[in-house]
Scaffold this active site. Structure first.
Site, PDB file in Angstrom:
ATOM      1  N   TYR A 274     -15.102  18.346 -16.314  1.00  0.00           N
ATOM      2  CA  TYR A 274     -15.520  16.992 -15.937  1.00  0.00           C
ATOM      3  C   TYR A 274     -16.497  17.052 -14.757  1.00  0.00           C
ATOM      4  CZ  TYR A 274     -15.264  12.053 -14.991  1.00  0.00           C
ATOM      5  OH  TYR A 274     -15.595  10.745 -14.798  1.00  0.00           O
TER       6      TYR A 274
ATOM      7  N   ARG B 285       0.832  -1.212   0.000  1.00  0.00           N
ATOM      8  CA  ARG B 285       0.000   0.000   0.000  1.00  0.00           C
ATOM      9  C   ARG B 285       0.865   1.261   0.000  1.00  0.00           C
ATOM     10  NH1 ARG B 285      -2.023   2.022   4.431  1.00  0.00           N
ATOM     11  NH2 ARG B 285      -2.329  -0.005   5.408  1.00  0.00           N
TER      12      ARG B 285
ATOM     13  N   ASP C 160      -6.466  20.177 -14.977  1.00  0.00           N
ATOM     14  CA  ASP C 160      -6.813  18.830 -15.431  1.00  0.00           C
ATOM     15  C   ASP C 160      -6.384  18.752 -16.894  1.00  0.00           C
ATOM     16  OD1 ASP C 160      -8.035  16.555 -16.500  1.00  0.00           O
ATOM     17  OD2 ASP C 160      -9.707  16.652 -15.089  1.00  0.00           O
TER      18      ASP C 160
ATOM     19  N   LYS D  80      -7.678   7.511 -20.044  1.00  0.00           N
ATOM     20  CA  LYS D  80      -7.947   8.012 -21.388  1.00  0.00           C
ATOM     21  C   LYS D  80      -6.705   7.795 -22.271  1.00  0.00           C
ATOM     22  CE  LYS D  80     -11.611   9.096 -19.159  1.00  0.00           C
ATOM     23  NZ  LYS D  80     -11.880  10.374 -18.518  1.00  0.00           N
TER      24      LYS D  80
HETATM   25  C1  LIG Z   1     -12.282  10.679 -17.093  1.00  0.00           C
HETATM   26  C2  LIG Z   1     -11.912  11.993 -16.539  1.00  0.00           C
HETATM   27  C3  LIG Z   1     -11.698  12.175 -15.171  1.00  0.00           C
HETATM   28  C4  LIG Z   1     -11.915  11.067 -14.167  1.00  0.00           C
HETATM   29  O1  LIG Z   1     -11.014  10.027 -14.367  1.00  0.00           O
HETATM   30  P1  LIG Z   1     -11.294   8.477 -14.008  1.00  0.00           P
HETATM   31  O2  LIG Z   1     -10.038   7.819 -14.414  1.00  0.00           O
HETATM   32  O3  LIG Z   1     -12.493   8.048 -14.795  1.00  0.00           O
HETATM   33  O4  LIG Z   1     -11.563   8.399 -12.540  1.00  0.00           O
HETATM   34  C5  LIG Z   1     -11.296  13.432 -14.745  1.00  0.00           C
HETATM   35  N1  LIG Z   1     -11.138  14.468 -15.614  1.00  0.00           N
HETATM   36  C6  LIG Z   1     -11.350  14.320 -16.923  1.00  0.00           C
HETATM   37  C7  LIG Z   1     -11.151  15.477 -17.843  1.00  0.00           C
HETATM   38  C8  LIG Z   1     -11.746  13.086 -17.434  1.00  0.00           C
HETATM   39  O5  LIG Z   1     -11.971  12.959 -18.741  1.00  0.00           O
END
Ligand SMILES: *Cc1c(COP(=O)(O)O)cnc(C)c1O
Length: 367
Positions: free
Chosen positions: A111, A60, A181, A206
């Site tokens: 998001y 962990r 982000d 992604k």
């Molecule tokens: C998908 C996404 C998230 C969240 O990510 P997860 O891996 O699904 O938890 C946050 N910000 C953006 C811009 C995203 O496309």
């Protein structure tokens, strides 16, 4: 070892970003050893006697597979990276540190999970949450007394852009810190830390992993104290990624450059094509990346278009090798887009096949 065989030497500035993505985080070349060692699966590691300087102790806290992936991400981001179980676990590690009375600025059109987390867990704890559009003027208006400014650029799903360098100056002048982000752009197309942001946050579910088969995230920063605090948060809350997912993501980094190149070429060609089509009311494309969005007349038209595409998976998310698209309004009012609004993620298929598929589905709408 001759430095030419030190892969991390290939992460230097003189190399292009795709070259760095191929080599980043690989260990020194060792006779008879693999280029990228496989994942290490461990809960406890052998630990006899004193625990100081014992290296890995418990799964962990640390894992060698995470360490290699984080070294790779750090080299691409220009900072120190900490990986998490998901993009939202990375977001949570940053946002849940806010204390009562502190002020968070978040985008109205980014998001939705970020706003939901703020509404359900920060507002009830006494954090002042200000929701503003992805627009430099609107963000500046909200800066008075701010602690942390969270932005997404390009924003999701309308793909609006911010001048991050100028914004970072204003945020710092107001005594706040800037978190970006960067999921949509990836560090190959935009490096927020170099533009002055304090944090670069990403969902690695992604483009970074890129095959629509795992969920993962990371935070990168230039402040080693902040990176250490994020690691401690991860250990305390247990928001740790599985070694296999991390290894898959590291393996996939090597193809990030070519995946982005093909997907961006197709997305740009699609944007040009859609601009010429009478069925398309509006096209949103920031001029980089694999994601574009566009507006058809209404929900039935958009659903008919999606059903008419043979090569485009109907799925949420983006950044995978398979082209995918969805009608965003099916998620309810969270994104505040019209019923015919489609977000489209171009994969790595041959561009002409993808264009022909989209043209066929548009032509069928008229028939
Ligand atoms: C998908 C996404 C998230 C969240 O990510 P997860 O891996 O699904 O938890 C946050 N910000 C953006 C811009 C995203 O496309």
């Amino acid at each position: 070892m001759d430095d030419r065989h030190n892969p991390s030497a290939a992460t230097e500035e003189r190399f292009g970003p795709a070259t760095r993505a191929v080599r980043a985080g690989l260990p020194l070349a060792q006779q008879g050893e693999p280029l990228l060692p496989g994942p290490t699966f461990a809960a406890p590691f052998h630990l006899r006697g004193p625990i100081e300087d014992a290296g890995h102790v418990y799964g962990r806290g640390t894992n060698p597979t995470w360490a290699r992936y984080e070294e790779a991400l750090g080299a691409l981001e220009g900072g120190e990276a900490v990986c998490f179980a998901s993009g939202m676990a990375a977001v949570t590690a940053v946002l849940l540190e806010l204390r009562p009375g502190e002020v968070l600025v978040v985008p109205a059109d980014g998001y939705p999970g970020v706003r939901e987390l703020a509404r359900e867990h920060l507002t009830p704890r006494g954090v002042d949450v200000r929701v503003v559009p992805t627009d430099e003027h609107a963000v500046r208006e909200a800066l008075a007394g701010a602690t942390l400014v969270w932005v997404e650029s390009p924003s999701n799903p309308r793909l609006d852009l911010l001048d991050l360098a100028a914004l970072a100056d204003d945020v710092h002048a107001a005594g706040a810190r800037l978190a970006v982000d960067n999921t949509l752009a990836t560090p190959l197309l935009q490096r927020p830390l170099e533009l002055g942001a304090d944090l670069s946050v990403s969902s690695d579910s992604k483009h970074l992993s890129g095959h629509s088969d795992l969920v993962l995230g990371h935070v990168a920063c230039t402040d080693p104290g902040w990176a250490a605090a994020l690691r401690t948060w991860r250990t305390r809350t247990g928001s740790i990624p599985g070694p296999f997912e991390v290894w898959l993501a590291h393996r996939s980094l090597a193809t990030l450059g070519v995946r982005l190149e093909r997907g961006s070429a197709s997305a740009g060609a699609l944007a040009d094509l859609l601009l010429e089509r009478p069925e398309v009311l509006r096209v949103h494309y920031p001029g980089m990346g694999t994601v574009l969005s566009f507006e058809l007349a209404d929900e039935p038209t958009a659903e008919a278009f999606l059903d008419g595409c043979a090569l485009v998976a109907q799925a949420t998310s983006f950044g995978g090798v398979h082209s995918s698209a969805e009608r965003r309004a099916r998620w309810g009012p969270a994104d505040a887009v019209g019923g015919g609004f489609i977000r489209f993620s171009a994969g790595v298929e041959d561009t002409e096949d993808l264009l022909a598929d989209v043209v066929g589905a548009l032509d069928a709408l008229g028939g």
